[in-house]
Design a protein around this motif. Structure first.
Motif, PDB file in Angstrom:
ATOM      1  N   VAL A   1       0.838  -1.208   0.000  1.00  0.00           N
ATOM      2  CA  VAL A   1       0.000   0.000   0.000  1.00  0.00           C
ATOM      3  C   VAL A   1       0.868   1.251   0.000  1.00  0.00           C
ATOM      4  N   ARG A   2       1.954   1.226   0.770  1.00  0.00           N
ATOM      5  CA  ARG A   2       2.857   2.378   0.822  1.00  0.00           C
ATOM      6  C   ARG A   2       3.455   2.667  -0.557  1.00  0.00           C
ATOM      7  N   LEU A   3       3.891   1.625  -1.232  1.00  0.00           N
ATOM      8  CA  LEU A   3       4.503   1.821  -2.550  1.00  0.00           C
ATOM      9  C   LEU A   3       3.534   2.522  -3.499  1.00  0.00           C
ATOM     10  N   ALA A   4       2.259   2.161  -3.417  1.00  0.00           N
ATOM     11  CA  ALA A   4       1.262   2.772  -4.297  1.00  0.00           C
ATOM     12  C   ALA A   4       0.960   4.212  -3.893  1.00  0.00           C
ATOM     13  N   ILE A   5       0.647   4.412  -2.625  1.00  0.00           N
ATOM     14  CA  ILE A   5       0.184   5.734  -2.179  1.00  0.00           C
ATOM     15  C   ILE A   5       1.334   6.729  -2.058  1.00  0.00           C
ATOM     16  N   GLU A   6       2.426   6.329  -1.438  1.00  0.00           N
ATOM     17  CA  GLU A   6       3.560   7.238  -1.295  1.00  0.00           C
ATOM     18  C   GLU A   6       4.249   7.474  -2.641  1.00  0.00           C
ATOM     19  N   GLY A   7       4.184   6.458  -3.506  1.00  0.00           N
ATOM     20  CA  GLY A   7       4.724   6.655  -4.856  1.00  0.00           C
ATOM     21  C   GLY A   7       3.974   7.740  -5.606  1.00  0.00           C
ATOM     22  N   PHE A   8       2.650   7.730  -5.477  1.00  0.00           N
ATOM     23  CA  PHE A   8       1.839   8.778  -6.100  1.00  0.00           C
ATOM     24  C   PHE A   8       2.156  10.140  -5.497  1.00  0.00           C
ATOM     25  N   ALA A   9       2.359  10.168  -4.180  1.00  0.00           N
ATOM     26  CA  ALA A   9       2.638  11.444  -3.502  1.00  0.00           C
ATOM     27  C   ALA A   9       3.925  12.078  -4.019  1.00  0.00           C
ATOM     28  N   VAL A  10       4.971  11.271  -4.211  1.00  0.00           N
ATOM     29  CA  VAL A  10       6.232  11.874  -4.668  1.00  0.00           C
ATOM     30  C   VAL A  10       6.134  12.306  -6.125  1.00  0.00           C
ATOM     31  N   GLU A  11       5.313  11.621  -6.910  1.00  0.00           N
ATOM     32  CA  GLU A  11       5.081  12.086  -8.284  1.00  0.00           C
ATOM     33  C   GLU A  11       4.434  13.468  -8.270  1.00  0.00           C
ATOM     34  N   GLU A  12       3.443  13.635  -7.423  1.00  0.00           N
ATOM     35  CA  GLU A  12       2.778  14.933  -7.316  1.00  0.00           C
ATOM     36  C   GLU A  12       3.720  16.001  -6.765  1.00  0.00           C
ATOM     37  N   ALA A  13       4.591  15.599  -5.860  1.00  0.00           N
ATOM     38  CA  ALA A  13       5.573  16.551  -5.323  1.00  0.00           C
ATOM     39  C   ALA A  13       6.507  17.036  -6.413  1.00  0.00           C
ATOM     40  N   ALA A  14       6.880  16.143  -7.314  1.00  0.00           N
ATOM     41  CA  ALA A  14       7.761  16.535  -8.413  1.00  0.00           C
ATOM     42  C   ALA A  14       7.107  17.583  -9.306  1.00  0.00           C
ATOM     43  N   SER A  15       5.788  17.550  -9.395  1.00  0.00           N
ATOM     44  CA  SER A  15       5.064  18.491 -10.256  1.00  0.00           C
ATOM     45  C   SER A  15       4.649  19.770  -9.536  1.00  0.00           C
ATOM     46  N   ASN A  16       4.476  19.709  -8.214  1.00  0.00           N
ATOM     47  CA  ASN A  16       3.825  20.815  -7.510  1.00  0.00           C
ATOM     48  C   ASN A  16       4.651  21.498  -6.433  1.00  0.00           C
ATOM     49  N   HIS A  17       5.895  21.083  -6.214  1.00  0.00           N
ATOM     50  CA  HIS A  17       6.673  21.596  -5.088  1.00  0.00           C
ATOM     51  C   HIS A  17       6.961  23.094  -5.203  1.00  0.00           C
ATOM     52  N   ALA A  18       7.168  23.696  -4.036  1.00  0.00           N
ATOM     53  CA  ALA A  18       7.569  25.096  -3.948  1.00  0.00           C
ATOM     54  C   ALA A  18       9.021  25.167  -3.479  1.00  0.00           C
ATOM     55  N   LYS A  19       9.615  26.352  -3.548  1.00  0.00           N
ATOM     56  CA  LYS A  19      10.996  26.523  -3.089  1.00  0.00           C
ATOM     57  C   LYS A  19      11.155  26.154  -1.628  1.00  0.00           C
ATOM     58  N   SER A  20      10.160  26.512  -0.825  1.00  0.00           N
ATOM     59  CA  SER A  20      10.232  26.206   0.604  1.00  0.00           C
ATOM     60  C   SER A  20      10.230  24.697   0.842  1.00  0.00           C
ATOM     61  N   ASP A  21       9.537  23.962  -0.022  1.00  0.00           N
ATOM     62  CA  ASP A  21       9.530  22.501   0.092  1.00  0.00           C
ATOM     63  C   ASP A  21      10.925  21.936  -0.166  1.00  0.00           C
ATOM     64  N   LEU A  22      11.574  22.460  -1.188  1.00  0.00           N
ATOM     65  CA  LEU A  22      12.925  21.988  -1.527  1.00  0.00           C
ATOM     66  C   LEU A  22      13.902  22.288  -0.399  1.00  0.00           C
ATOM     67  N   ALA A  23      13.739  23.441   0.232  1.00  0.00           N
ATOM     68  CA  ALA A  23      14.616  23.806   1.340  1.00  0.00           C
ATOM     69  C   ALA A  23      14.440  22.836   2.504  1.00  0.00           C
ATOM     70  N   ALA A  24      13.186  22.474   2.807  1.00  0.00           N
ATOM     71  CA  ALA A  24      12.921  21.528   3.892  1.00  0.00           C
ATOM     72  C   ALA A  24      13.496  20.158   3.573  1.00  0.00           C
ATOM     73  N   MET A  25      13.299  19.703   2.348  1.00  0.00           N
ATOM     74  CA  MET A  25      13.851  18.400   1.943  1.00  0.00           C
ATOM     75  C   MET A  25      15.367  18.379   2.101  1.00  0.00           C
ATOM     76  N   GLY A  26      16.009  19.427   1.620  1.00  0.00           N
ATOM     77  CA  GLY A  26      17.468  19.500   1.703  1.00  0.00           C
ATOM     78  C   GLY A  26      17.956  19.500   3.137  1.00  0.00           C
ATOM     79  N   ARG A  27      17.237  20.196   4.002  1.00  0.00           N
ATOM     80  CA  ARG A  27      17.636  20.273   5.409  1.00  0.00           C
ATOM     81  C   ARG A  27      17.570  18.903   6.077  1.00  0.00           C
ATOM     82  N   PHE A  28      16.480  18.179   5.850  1.00  0.00           N
ATOM     83  CA  PHE A  28      16.337  16.871   6.507  1.00  0.00           C
ATOM     84  C   PHE A  28      17.237  15.816   5.869  1.00  0.00           C
ATOM     85  N   GLU A  29      17.480  15.960   4.568  1.00  0.00           N
ATOM     86  CA  GLU A  29      18.425  15.038   3.926  1.00  0.00           C
ATOM     87  C   GLU A  29      19.808  15.194   4.544  1.00  0.00           C
ATOM     88  N   GLN A  30      20.217  16.440   4.782  1.00  0.00           N
ATOM     89  CA  GLN A  30      21.531  16.690   5.384  1.00  0.00           C
ATOM     90  C   GLN A  30      21.597  16.189   6.816  1.00  0.00           C
TER      91      GLN A  30
END
Length: 238
Positions: free
Chosen positions: A100-129
């Motif tokens: 279920v995770r592969l299906a639902i979370e997979g869809f979520a990251v696809e939508e993130a690739a299309s709809n993200h904002a700069k602030s989203d990218l900053a948050a992702m980068g911070r937690f990745e680091q």
């Protein structure tokens, strides 16, 4: 002539008290949800309601209310002796949740690739680091690593711009989160060699580039890689 009786004051005071209790209950519920989703509580781990109350500086009542809500959605369970614990995970249940995770979370990251904002990218980068820092540390802290892992994933999911979808994913993580103990907390070496840092890097890069296909594949590799390792530990029930 006597003054008219004030019939509004008692109900108003009662409402203030009720709002305070709701606020405390929500606070405890949010704290316990975070511990479960972040993998900071392990399957089978028992929970002392009194200890939770003392740690959060609240009375026992809001803790009971919060725990009752988590029991109702099967995120916690009551044993025959009335003790409360994090449910154990069976292999079949784990595989179901992973699918279920592969299906639902997979869809979520696809939508993130299309709809993200700069602030989203900053948050992702911070937690990745933050996750990278623990993985590369000579003395990594597993608790910080699992929390950074959860925060990174949800920074991506929130970037989808679909709050209802994020709520569904939170429900899945309430059940799967504790099992992350079997992966990221298995050993410090696992954080460095398990592939999570590579998958995280690919995921963030793909979202930043707007590549829906690559974002989904990076997430699938991350979830499936962790799932394969967790099954290999032998700590899931048959």
């Amino acid at each position: 002539m006597s003054s008219p009786r004030n019939t509004e004051a008692p109900s108003a005071i009662a409402q203030i008290g009720r709002l305070e209790r709701i606020t405390l209950g929500e606070r405890v519920h949010a704290e316990l949800r975070e511990l479960l989703m972040s993998g900071e509580l392990a399957p089978g781990q028992k929970m002392s309601l009194r200890s939770v109350a003392e740690t959060l500086g609240v009375s026992i009542m809001p803790v009971r209310e919060a725990v009752a809500r988590l029991i109702s959605d099967q995120s916690l369970e009551v044993l025959p002796n009335r003790a409360v614990r994090v449910p154990l995970m069976t292999r079949s249940r784990f595989r179901e949740l992973t699918t279920v995770r592969l299906a639902i979370e997979g869809f979520a990251v696809e939508e993130a690739a299309s709809n993200h904002a700069k602030s989203d990218l900053a948050a992702m980068g911070r937690f990745e680091q933050q996750f990278l820092a623990e993985a590369r540390s000579p003395d990594p802290h597993a608790d910080r690593a699992v929390r950074a892992n959860k925060e990174l994933h949800f920074a991506v999911y929130r970037a989808s711009g679909l709050p209802s979808l994020v709520g569904i994913i939170e429900g899945l993580w309430l059940k799967i989160g504790p099992v992350l103990n079997f992966d990221l907390k298995a050993s410090p070496e696992r954080m460095r060699t398990g592939g999570a840092t590579e998958h995280h890097g690919r995921l963030v890069a793909a979202v930043r580039a707007g590549d829906r296909t690559a974002a989904r594949q990076a997430l699938v590799d991350d979830i499936q890689g962790a799932a394969d390792f967790i099954e290999s530990t032998g700590r899931l029930l048959d």
